[in-house]
Each structure stands twice: as structure tokens, then as C-alpha cells.
Design a protein around this motif. Sequence first.
Motif, PDB file in Angstrom:
ATOM      1  N   GLY A  38      -7.733 -10.946 -13.675  1.00 12.60           N
ATOM      2  CA  GLY A  38      -6.540 -10.116 -13.785  1.00 12.60           C
ATOM      3  C   GLY A  38      -6.631  -8.754 -13.118  1.00 12.60           C
ATOM      4  O   GLY A  38      -5.665  -7.991 -13.152  1.00 12.60           O
ATOM      5  N   GLY A  59      -3.691 -17.505 -10.504  1.00  9.88           N
ATOM      6  CA  GLY A  59      -3.797 -17.232 -11.929  1.00  9.88           C
ATOM      7  C   GLY A  59      -4.518 -18.356 -12.650  1.00  9.88           C
ATOM      8  O   GLY A  59      -4.355 -19.533 -12.311  1.00  9.88           O
ATOM      9  N   VAL A  78     -11.388 -10.143 -19.684  1.00  6.20           N
ATOM     10  CA  VAL A  78     -10.103  -9.504 -19.369  1.00  6.20           C
ATOM     11  C   VAL A  78     -10.325  -8.018 -19.079  1.00  6.20           C
ATOM     12  O   VAL A  78     -11.312  -7.433 -19.527  1.00  6.20           O
ATOM     13  N   SER A 133      -5.752  -0.809 -18.511  1.00 10.19           N
ATOM     14  CA  SER A 133      -4.436  -1.376 -18.272  1.00 10.19           C
ATOM     15  C   SER A 133      -3.342  -0.628 -19.032  1.00 10.19           C
ATOM     16  O   SER A 133      -2.240  -1.125 -19.161  1.00 10.19           O
ATOM     17  N   THR A 185      -3.353  -7.426 -21.470  1.00  8.51           N
ATOM     18  CA  THR A 185      -4.535  -7.762 -20.683  1.00  8.51           C
ATOM     19  C   THR A 185      -4.745  -9.272 -20.658  1.00  8.51           C
ATOM     20  O   THR A 185      -5.212  -9.817 -19.672  1.00  8.51           O
ATOM     21  N   LEU A 230      -2.453 -10.674 -18.104  1.00  6.78           N
ATOM     22  CA  LEU A 230      -3.017 -10.400 -16.783  1.00  6.78           C
ATOM     23  C   LEU A 230      -4.087 -11.426 -16.431  1.00  6.78           C
ATOM     24  O   LEU A 230      -4.148 -11.935 -15.317  1.00  6.78           O
ATOM     25  N   ALA A 231      -4.953 -11.694 -17.408  1.00  8.94           N
ATOM     26  CA  ALA A 231      -6.060 -12.614 -17.159  1.00  8.94           C
ATOM     27  C   ALA A 231      -5.558 -14.030 -16.907  1.00  8.94           C
ATOM     28  O   ALA A 231      -6.102 -14.754 -16.077  1.00  8.94           O
ATOM     29  N   GLY A 251      -2.159 -13.419 -13.862  1.00  7.24           N
ATOM     30  CA  GLY A 251      -2.336 -12.581 -12.679  1.00  7.24           C
ATOM     31  C   GLY A 251      -3.041 -13.365 -11.589  1.00  7.24           C
ATOM     32  O   GLY A 251      -4.096 -13.946 -11.818  1.00  7.24           O
ATOM     33  N   ASP A 278      -7.026 -13.160  -7.687  1.00  5.37           N
ATOM     34  CA  ASP A 278      -8.360 -12.661  -8.027  1.00  5.37           C
ATOM     35  C   ASP A 278      -9.396 -13.175  -7.025  1.00  5.37           C
ATOM     36  O   ASP A 278     -10.394 -12.511  -6.774  1.00  5.37           O
ATOM     37  N   ARG A 319       5.020 -11.995 -12.517  1.00  4.43           N
ATOM     38  CA  ARG A 319       4.607 -11.483 -11.209  1.00  4.43           C
ATOM     39  C   ARG A 319       5.750 -11.564 -10.213  1.00  4.43           C
ATOM     40  O   ARG A 319       5.946 -10.673  -9.403  1.00  4.43           O
TER      41      ARG A 319
END
Lengths: 349, 349
Positions: free
Chosen positions: A174, A229, A254, A260, A267, A270-271, A274, A277, A340
Amino acid sequence: MSASIEKSIFGTERDFTRWLAKRSAGRARGLRLGIGDDAALVESRAGFQWIVTSDLCVEGVHFLANLHPPKAIGHRALARSLSDVAAMGGLPRFALVSLALPRSFCRRWIEAFFTGIFCLARRFNVSLIGGDTTLNAGLAMADVTVLGEVRRGRALLRSGARLGDYIFVAGELGYSALGLHLLKSSPADRSVASRKAVWQHLYPEPQCRLGALLAERRIASSAIDLSDGLSTDLNRLAEASGVGARVWADQLPVPSPLISRGSPPSTLELALQGGEDYILLFTVPRSRINRVPHRFKGAVIHRIGEVQESRLGVQIVQNGKPVALRPEGYDHFRTGASWRDRGASDPAT
Amino acid sequence: MSASIEKSIFGTERDFTRWLAKRSAGRARGLRLGIGDDAALVESRAGFQWIVTSDLCVEGVHFLANLHPPKAIGHRALARSLSDVAAMGGLPRFALVSLALPRSFCRRWIEAFFTGIFCLARRFNVSLIGGDTTLNAGLAMADVTVLGEVRRGRALLRSGARLGDYIFVAGELGYSALGLHLLKSSPADRSVASRKAVWQHLYPEPQCRLGALLAERRIASSAIDLSDGLSTDLNRLAEASGVGARVWADQLPVPSPLISRGSPPSTLELALQGGEDYILLFTVPRSRINRVPHRFKGAVIHRIGEVQESRLGVQIVQNGKPVALRPEGYDHFRTGASWRDRGASDPAT
């Protein structure tokens, strides 16, 4: 679109090709002919297979011209394809870059874009051997093709995960999505933590050497790179292998809530959702988990879950309770928008 | 951009990937893994080299969405790269297609585009093994990468032309540019001659088998495909070989004035500057000219000139008088516009 900017673009295609050929010079092993002819010529090595992959990088979708420095755009365009080669357990060798640009982009932008490409390429011993360029009337766009090599029979496929395998991730989840959020919401934030996330977003490091290690030593049973993701890519891997999977929420690496702060998604979100990465997600049979390194080139390797029966699907265990983990990361052909799409990079908003 | 059109696009990227994978199915020789993983896996053959090339196809530059049928756009996008492989004397094997599309393009358009790709690919035994797709907010754009094979040491380079070699062209010049002109100016013209030119423009036939013959039997000393017009591509070949060249105006296979009636450029201009013919231009040492076929798969092969000393440059002989033939075909990074830029396909006009 002024004439001065227009004049500052490369005089002719030949000048540009020469400039590129000069910067990409140096005889790479197995390269018979690079930039300058109708096509490149490449030798094969006995006992190896070629890995071939192409990835698009489009203004308004993968980058914003007023937010991302051109050097980072070039880096990220190449990193996407290198990461695919990493996920196959190979080492990248050659790249082709096709670039379509509106006239409003100046020569300095183009040079910085290719500097991003060349800097990353050099570190991975990748030679630029071709591509195409054109002016267009729309938005900027790059398509990068990479050829990599892997020893015959050693490639890591998405389809190799088996019941009981453990699931690992090489690095933290994330950070790229968080970096993008911070870049947009608080560009003046110069804290160490913020800079780390922004850097991860702008200059992701493809894990080619880790991928090659996992393949070469037959450690992993399957692998995929996290480009869209965890939720999306884990579902892809599980589907290709015909298995289910469960990850433990409390084991996911995370981003710290401290970093964040101010970020609308949690978070954990996000992990899970998101993307970009560009770290490896891979499965390892239980009999081989002691061969998995704890750390590799700065990235801590985390065990985050296990492969389960196909009928249980892909789940995340939160507070002891497994719930379905649906693919909700980035998917360019999906009409419904994830956070996103909505918040970060959809050009239509 | 209505919701109904949006809904008609592929549901998810996975649906699209499956649709593609299904259509490109069939185990091609040397293909270990096609669409569906992080990358494709390809075997090498001992004694062969890989030819690798990428070509862009951008809306407003290489095609107009309201003029070119999507099937023809797909055909032309792949034909560009196949023609590069032909010019190297190789046979194409694998293709990767990256496609960036605005939401306004519907599923039927995408299917017709790929039908154009698959029909041409099938005829040349080319397998689609990868690529990328994304929605964008700008204009449509495709980038096609092709991998071809050539026996080691047999590739035709641009740099092999030598003093005294004769210059040949395989087919007629300027038909594609004429076809584009007719398509725009008199779309209702259904005469046989007009249809021939329009067909040549929409569905150019890459000369891969001719290229392979010229390479395999060591007939040609150099080759290039005519993508940007004879004047530009002949200058490229001459420069790469470090020689001059002269072509005889009265030997050029130009479109008949009967067909090009109403066309603003003269037939000679069409032959010299009109691009996208995708036919081979090649040089042959005098000792081997009796090995050159008179005709190959329907294309008449014309001897149009000879290689001369470098200090004389590239010339065209008209009424017995040699005059300089400067590159004036299409060049995407040139700021000055040729007639094709002005009249045909520059999105800025």
C-alpha cells in the motif's frame, strides 16, 4: 504549444533515433543489432526460455503530467514490465519503448523520461533495443516491452500454488497508493515517512533478483507481482491455480497509521486495494519454507496467509473471522470504480 | 459516452483476457505459455536469431476513427510490424498488442479491431501471446510488438548495400497514399481502380515470404520496407550503407494517372512521398540479379535504380538529368509538414 517549444523537440526522427542509440550503446551479451534498423536482432541461449511482456503507461491513468516528474514516469513505465519478468522468475535483458506525445511536451521532458528508463535499465543490465515514437493530438502514452530470460522449466507461473502452501509477500503493502495520495494532498510534507511513501510510488524497485532466486532454487510454487492490489492479484493467482487462499489481516505489512494520517482509505484498505506496489506475492510448499529468506535486498519477507480449498474462495481473516476478499484493485476494463479510480487517477473525474 | 455504450465494453479485464486467450488459442510451435500469466514464455530454436520490433498506431496520425473501419485498423497495426520483420528477411512468430481506448469505443469496435489482427496473424502463423489494455481519456492507440525468426547470419540489414548493386522494389508505389486520398475525397467511387487503391491502403499485405526468400537464398545485399515513402526510406538505406543511390523516374511503378484523377499530388509525388506501402525495397549485387524473381505472390518486382558513390548522394534521374532526392515522406518528429502531413492525416489540421 508555442513554436519555441515545438522547435525544441528533436529536429527529426533520425536525430532522435541517434540520440537514443548513442545513450543505449554498449554491446550487450546476445545483442546482434540494436536501434537503427527495421528491427533488433537477438541471440538465444541454449537451455533458456524468453519471457515477453508489454505494459502501457498512459497519462491520466498511470501518471499525471503535472504531478509526476518525467524521470519517474520513465522509471515507472519500465518498472512495470521488469516486475512482470520478476514474477516469472527471470532476469530482464532487453527493452523496447514506444512513446506517443503531444507537441506540448518539450525535449527536456523527453530526455528526462528516457533518463528514468536508462537509469533503471542500467542497474538491471537491460539494453534498449527498439520501439517507436510519434506525435499525437491526445495524451502522452508509453508502451514498454521487455524480454527476459529464465532457465528452461524454472519459470514461476501463477498456476503452481497447491493446497497447504504458505503465502508470502516481499515488502510492505500500500505504500505506492499512499505515496500518490500524499503527493496530491500534501506535497509540502517532507517528513521521512512521507518521503518514503512518495519515493515508493515514484521509483518502485522491481524484485527481479528475488524472483530469479525463488525460481532458480525452486523455492516458490507460484508467483505474481502486486500491480493491481493484493485483493485483485491474490484472486488472480488463486484462480489460475484452481485453489482458494486466506490471508491474516493482522499479518499484513500495512503502512503505519502515523504515516497515513489524513488519508481517506484506512491502512488496511491501502494494503488490500492499493496497486502499483510492484512487489512479489508468492506461494511456498510447507516443506520448503525454511529456504525463504527473511529479508532480501532491503525488503522484509512476510508470511501473510495460506492456500486453502478452492470451494472456500479467497478470504481475509479479521478478528478470527474469515470474510470473502473480492478483487477490488485497479482493473482498466471494469466499469465500476474502486477508490483508486475515484480518488486517485481516473482522468474522467 | 452513454451508459449503454459503456456497459457494452467488456465487463472486466479478466473477461477480456479470456476472450482474447480463447481466440488466440492453439498451441504454436515453441510457445510454452501464452496470454493469462504475468508474461509469455517462448522457446528458442538453435541456429536462429530473434527479430524484435514495436510499432505504434495512433488515432489522428495513423488512422481516423470515422474513416477507417476497425478491422482495417487492427490489420494495419499488425501489418506495420510484420513488414519490419519482412525487411529483416525473417518470418514472424509471435505478437503482443497493447491497446489504449477512450470509453466511447464500444465492444463491437474492439472485437472488429482484433478480428483484423487475428485474420492477418492466422495467415502468417503468428500467435498473439500478450499485450496490455487500458481505458484512456485521449485518442485510441495501439502498439504492436512482433517477434520473428531468422536463420543466424542471414538477416537483411539496411547497411549491406554496395557500390554497383541494383535497387529493386516489390510492387507498386504510392497506392496506399492514393487510397487514403480517394477514401477521403470520393468515398462513393466504386471503380475497380479506386477500389484497388483503397484496399491497398486499408489492408496492406506484408511481404514476409519474399523477405525470407531474399535472405534465405542470399539474393539481396540489403533491404528496408517502404513505410514512410521511397524518398525517405531510400535515404535511410543509403545512409546506413554509407553509399549514394539513384533511381530512374521512368522506371518507377507509379499509379496510373487514370486512377489518381482529382488527386492533388502528382503520381510521381505519390510514388516518392506516399508512405505506408509496406512493400520491400532491396539491393542486389549485379552478379545475382538473375536470381531475383520477376513476380512474387502477385507483386511485380521492378528494378528502379542502382547504388552509386556516397558523394553523389541520393538522386532521381528525370529526363536524363539527376536531381537530389531528399527525404520528404512521413517523419513523426519533423516539425515541417510534408503533403501527407497537411492533406492526409495530421490531427492538428
